[in-house]
Design an enzyme around this catalytic site. Structure first.
Site, short mmCIF file in Angstrom:
data_model
loop_
_atom_site.label_atom_id
_atom_site.label_comp_id
_atom_site.label_asym_id
_atom_site.label_seq_id
_atom_site.Cartn_x
_atom_site.Cartn_y
_atom_site.Cartn_z
N GLU A 1 -8.73 6.20 -1.79
CA GLU A 1 -8.59 6.07 -0.33
C GLU A 1 -9.92 6.35 0.37
O GLU A 1 -10.31 5.65 1.31
CB GLU A 1 -7.53 7.05 0.18
CG GLU A 1 -6.13 6.71 -0.29
CD GLU A 1 -5.17 7.84 0.04
OE1 GLU A 1 -4.57 7.80 1.12
OE2 GLU A 1 -5.04 8.76 -0.79
N HIS B 1 -1.04 -13.99 -2.25
CA HIS B 1 -0.30 -13.54 -1.05
C HIS B 1 0.44 -12.23 -1.32
O HIS B 1 1.47 -11.95 -0.71
CB HIS B 1 0.70 -14.59 -0.56
CG HIS B 1 0.12 -15.97 -0.46
ND1 HIS B 1 -0.40 -16.47 0.69
CD2 HIS B 1 -0.05 -16.93 -1.41
CE1 HIS B 1 -0.85 -17.70 0.49
NE2 HIS B 1 -0.66 -18.00 -0.79
N SER C 1 -0.39 17.57 -1.53
CA SER C 1 -0.12 17.68 -0.10
C SER C 1 0.17 19.14 0.22
O SER C 1 0.75 19.86 -0.59
CB SER C 1 1.09 16.82 0.24
OG SER C 1 1.73 17.30 1.40
N LYS D 1 3.92 15.54 -3.93
CA LYS D 1 2.87 14.54 -3.73
C LYS D 1 1.68 14.68 -4.68
O LYS D 1 1.24 15.78 -5.01
CB LYS D 1 2.33 14.61 -2.29
CG LYS D 1 3.29 14.11 -1.24
CD LYS D 1 3.69 12.66 -1.39
CE LYS D 1 2.58 11.71 -0.99
NZ LYS D 1 2.28 11.75 0.45
#
Ligand code: ARG
Length: 462
Positions: free
Chosen positions: A291, A157, A278, A284
């Site tokens: 992804e 979970h 970024s 970043k």
């Protein structure tokens, strides 16, 4: 001015928009090498059977090789008027060898031709996928071996559950990719069936020696029903289905890498070479590879839906709908191969932060199950032990400490069975090493699993 190989019964030219709409050349030019390979075998077989002369077969085969050269040198001109790769090659062959080119298509239809071409293409791609999956598995096993002993929290979970070895977690993906390889190996058997000789749908009046064509092309078997052979795309649906499952495995691993590389987890750092920045936030460093692979898994699942929906309800035999099979298939092959290769390169470029993982495994009562096991071992029924441990957790939680921060006196308030040895019993490392069931996370078991995998993959562990 009619100009199509099939225009004998037509009195009007094809509408330009229809030509563009029905053309598949942009997609099926991928099949040029398979198409030429299939034609050369067809010619050799026909010469052997006396359907054409040896000289004709020779001229036509040489001509086809020249056409292949033109395509590979990028000199080839494609046009929607010629519909697909099959007609492009036949027309170019005419330019190279003249009228004798018209004999190539004897005893053959584009229906069995395209089925053959896709199978030749997919056999090669399936083998390449299987090889690259093995390379990926080797990288996974090497990484698991290198970081043997690092403990991390295992989750259910998405909540910390019990401590596990990082290597055990990684080896779970070894199992998944191994099954993927087995699936591809299995469907390859059904792809490895030679359909040529089925012609349009009913077989042909020419005395084709299908067994010889099979041998020349290196297929394992020939198809047994001409109507099925020109209608069957099961092998493509199977490949995409297996690819979709494999991509789902990648999407799960990607999700973990994305989470683990966040500041919240800090379990791993993906090297600069495999991350991007970024354009606005200077700090970043993004896990884009993971992804994108996660995102591309959606495309492959979409391709599976596409090809199944294209095939659904098609009456026998060939229907033009089936021309739409290639885009999802080729896209799946390219996406899957790219995903496997990039992960194989990226995994060795990930730093593992064992200390952070271990600190996380030491917080959040991951030893509560073992406290219950401890009491059970000392004679308390498990359900009761579960409840005692639960009360101890609630007590520690209220004080903002872990179980092992409680004194023996405090613990004994929950059960007189608790003694000093519980401290050693509840250390993270000992909890891991006691999970000795086959397939469990104990060091001994994981070492065995890694050694077994190394044998399966025929690799040395340093
Ligand atoms: N381009 C077609 C396809 O990919 C080849 C088969 C065409 N057959 C036909 N009868 N129009 O499906």
């Amino acid at each position: 001015m009619k100009n199509k190989p099939w225009d004998g019964r037509f009195s009007q030219n094809t509408d330009g928009m229809v030509e563009r709409f029905t053309s598949s050349i942009d997609v099926d030019k991928t099949l040029y090498a398979s198409d030429i390979e299939g034609s050369i075998a067809h010619l050799a077989m026909m010469a052997h059977e006396g359907i054409i002369t040896e000289d004709e077969a020779e001229i036509l085969s040489e001509g086809l090789k020249r056409v292949k050269g033109q395509i590979e040198e990028g000199e080839f001109v494609y046009s929607d008027a010629l519909e697909d790769i099959h007609m492009h090659i036949e027309s170019a062959l005419g330019d190279v060898v003249g009228d004798v080119a018209k004999k190539l298509h004897t005893g053959r239809s584009r229906n069995d031709q395209v089925a053959l071409d896709i199978r030749i293409y997919l056999k090669e791609e399936t083998r390449a996928v299987m090889d690259s999956l093995l390379a990926l598995q080797r990288v996974i096993v090497k990484t698991a071996h290198r970081h043997m002993g690092v403990v991390m929290p295992g989750y259910t979970h998405m909540q910390r559950a019990q401590p596990v070895l990082f290597s055990h977690h990684l080896m779970a993906y070894y199992e998944m990719f191994k099954r993927d390889g087995q699936r591809f190996e299995d469907s390859l058997k059904r792809t490895d069936v030679m359909p040529l000789g089925s012609a349009a749908l009913a077989g042909t009046t020419f005395p084709l020696n299908r067994e010889l064509t099979r041998k020349l092309l290196g297929f394992a078997a020939i198809s047994d029903n001409s109507m099925d052979a020109v209608s069957d795309r099961d092998f493509a649906m199977e490949f995409i289905s297996h690819a979709a499952i494999c991509m789902i495995h990648f999407s799960r691993l990607s999700e973990e890498f994305v989470l683990w590389s966040s500041s919240e987890f800090g379990f791993i750092t993906i090297s600069d070479a495999f991350t991007t920045g970024s354009s606005i936030m200077p700090q970043k460093k993004n896990p884009d590879v993971s992804e994108l692979v996660r995102g591309k898994s959606g495309r492959v699942v979409g391709n599976l839906m596409a090809i199944m929906t294209i095939m659904k309800s098609l009456p026998l035999c060939y229907n033009r709908d089936m021309q739409e099979d290639k885009e999802p298939l080729f896209d799946t092959v390219n996406t899957l191969r790219a995903s496997i290769d990039i992960y194989t390169r990226m995994i060795p470029n990930i730093a593992i932060h064992g200390k952070t993982m271990e600190d996380a495994a030491n917080k959040g009562f991951l030893n509560a199950t073992d406290m219950a096991d401890y009491l059970t071992m000392k004679g308390m029924p498990f359900r009761e032990a579960h409840s005692v441990a639960g009360r101890a957790v609630a007590f520690a939680l209220a004080r903002g400490v872990e179980l092992l921060d409680l004194s023996i006196d405090e613990m004994q308030k929950f059960s007189a069975l608790i003694e000093k040895d519980i401290v050693d019993f509840l250390t993270t490392k000992n909890m891991v090493s006691r999970r000795l069931t086959h397939g469990g996370t104990a060091h001994d078991r994981v070492r065995e699993a890694i050694a077994k995998a190394a044998v399966e993959l025929n690799m040395e562990l340093e």
